[in-house]
Design a protein around this motif. Structure first.
Motif, PDB file in Angstrom:
ATOM      1  N   GLU A  31      15.162  -6.083  65.721  1.00 25.60           N
ATOM      2  CA  GLU A  31      14.799  -7.237  66.838  1.00 25.60           C
ATOM      3  C   GLU A  31      14.325  -8.067  65.530  1.00 25.60           C
ATOM      4  OE1 GLU A  31      10.523  -5.321  68.245  1.00 25.60           O
ATOM      5  OE2 GLU A  31      11.096  -4.409  66.440  1.00 25.60           O
ATOM      6  N   ASP A  33      13.812 -11.545  62.827  1.00 27.56           N
ATOM      7  CA  ASP A  33      12.736 -11.775  61.647  1.00 27.56           C
ATOM      8  C   ASP A  33      11.921 -12.497  62.762  1.00 27.56           C
ATOM      9  OD1 ASP A  33      13.538 -14.000  62.620  1.00 27.56           O
ATOM     10  OD2 ASP A  33      13.745 -15.246  60.768  1.00 27.56           O
ATOM     11  N   PRO A  35      10.801 -11.049  66.693  1.00 27.27           N
ATOM     12  CA  PRO A  35      10.732 -10.403  67.105  1.00 27.27           C
ATOM     13  C   PRO A  35      10.079 -10.649  68.737  1.00 27.27           C
ATOM     14  CG  PRO A  35       9.768  -9.056  65.469  1.00 27.27           C
ATOM     15  CD  PRO A  35       9.726 -10.121  65.833  1.00 27.27           C
ATOM     16  N   ARG A  65      10.924  -5.805  76.900  1.00 25.56           N
ATOM     17  CA  ARG A  65      10.632  -5.439  75.374  1.00 25.56           C
ATOM     18  C   ARG A  65      10.165  -3.472  76.429  1.00 25.56           C
ATOM     19  NH1 ARG A  65       8.420  -1.958  71.347  1.00 25.56           N
ATOM     20  NH2 ARG A  65       9.581  -2.694  69.349  1.00 25.56           N
ATOM     21  N   ASN A  77      12.734  -2.838  63.769  1.00 19.97           N
ATOM     22  CA  ASN A  77      11.875  -3.766  62.598  1.00 19.97           C
ATOM     23  C   ASN A  77      12.724  -4.766  61.181  1.00 19.97           C
ATOM     24  OD1 ASN A  77       9.886  -5.411  61.135  1.00 19.97           O
ATOM     25  ND2 ASN A  77       9.535  -6.283  63.505  1.00 19.97           N
TER      26      ASN A  77
END
Length: 316
Positions: A31, A33, A35, A65, A77
């Protein structure tokens, strides 16, 4: 080992994930820094097809998403800190600690708008401060706006904004512009465009909820004053997010990834690029989404004719 790893999200990365997932490639999406990309910092998006009443940027990205997840895309993440593209399998390092292997990679890390670095700029982004006239110009019909910058991008943004704003003032910290002569001449011929040169932006002025002007300092006299305005467009360029690649794919002199012909293929076989990281010209959500579709299709076709021995995902 993953068949495809997508680096970055935003319209390009999410669309690539949707198409790759529907092709049963089980993509893994890193994703980054931020997202969702730059649209998560905007308010209403009115120029993305399919939403006649507009849609909030964060909502649009969340929808994309969830659509990718519905078809089997997995998300991690974290920030890609380095890659090894010397040979397949490709190696992706996240947060300097986790490693993943991939048969193919889609790079959709985007480009970050350069900021002035002054108080109020980040806080008012999407509330009167913008880095995209094409995206937000419509919201300033009949209003007074400032464009900060002295290059071709600033001239282009200012000229475009005259379609909506009652007055556009170009603010530049030098007395001379960097823009090409043809772009300068076009801007100077426009009666709606005014000029404020040789001043340095100091602070974004607000009324507590929206932009009210720009505080500037005269570079000759040192005088500090506030220029009233309803909006401020920062047009000092973009920086493609390609530093982590360490020049392992071919890039241009500005750092944008070069792709082959009409495809999304990079100089490394099996590595593809889409969105603003390879597009210094359009920089729109819909064009990014379209290139994400192309990248997923290109990756799918590549994988159909190129296989590597099965390996195990490595996490350290």
């Amino acid at each position: 080992m993953h068949k495809v790893i997508i680096l970055g999200t935003g319209p390009a990365g999410f669309t690539a994930a949707i198409y790759a997932a529907r092709a049963n490639l089980n993509p893994l999406v890193i994703e980054g820094d931020q997202p969702g990309g730059q649209l998560t910092m905007t308010t209403e998006v009115e120029n993305f097809p399919g939403f006649p009443d507009g849609i909030m940027g964060p909502e649009l990205m969340d929808n994309m998403r969830r659509q990718a997840e519905r078809f089997g895309a997995a998300f991690v993440n974290g920030q890609v800190t380095s890659v090894d593209l010397a040979q397949r399998s490709f190696r992706v390092v996240v947060d300097d600690s986790k490693e993943y292997l991939a048969e193919s990679i889609i790079i959709s890390t985007g480009a970050s708008a350069k900021k002035l670095g002054i108080p109020g700029e980040v806080e008012m982004m999407g509330h009167g401060v913008s880095a995209c006239a094409t995206c937000d110009g419509f919201f300033f019909q009949g209003k007074s706006v400032l464009v900060v910058g002295g290059g071709d991008s600033a001239m282009e943004e200012a000229t475009f904004l005259t379609k909506f704003a009652s007055e556009v003032t170009i603010v530049h910290r030098r007395s001379e512009l960097r823009a090409s002569k043809v772009m300068q001449d076009r801007a100077r011929r426009n009666p709606k465009i005014k000029w404020l040169l040789n001043v340095t932006p100091v602070e974004v002025a607000t009324d507590g909820s929206k932009v009210s002007g720009l505080v500037v300092k005269d570079n000759q006299t040192g005088e500090v004053r506030t220029i009233p305005a309803d909006g401020i467009f920062v047009a000092i360029g973009h920086t493609p997010n390609t530093g982590f690649l360490a020049n392992q794919v071919e890039i241009d002199d500005r750092g944008y990834i070069l792709t082959k012909g009409q495809s999304t293929a990079t100089s490394v076989e099996g590595v593809f690029a889409c969105g603003d990281v390879m597009d210094p010209h359009y920089r729109q959500a819909i064009t990014a989404a379209g290139s994400g579709c192309k990248a997923a299709l290109d990756a799918e076709r590549f994988l159909e004719s190129n296989t590597v021995p099965a390996q195990t995902q490595i996490i350290v």
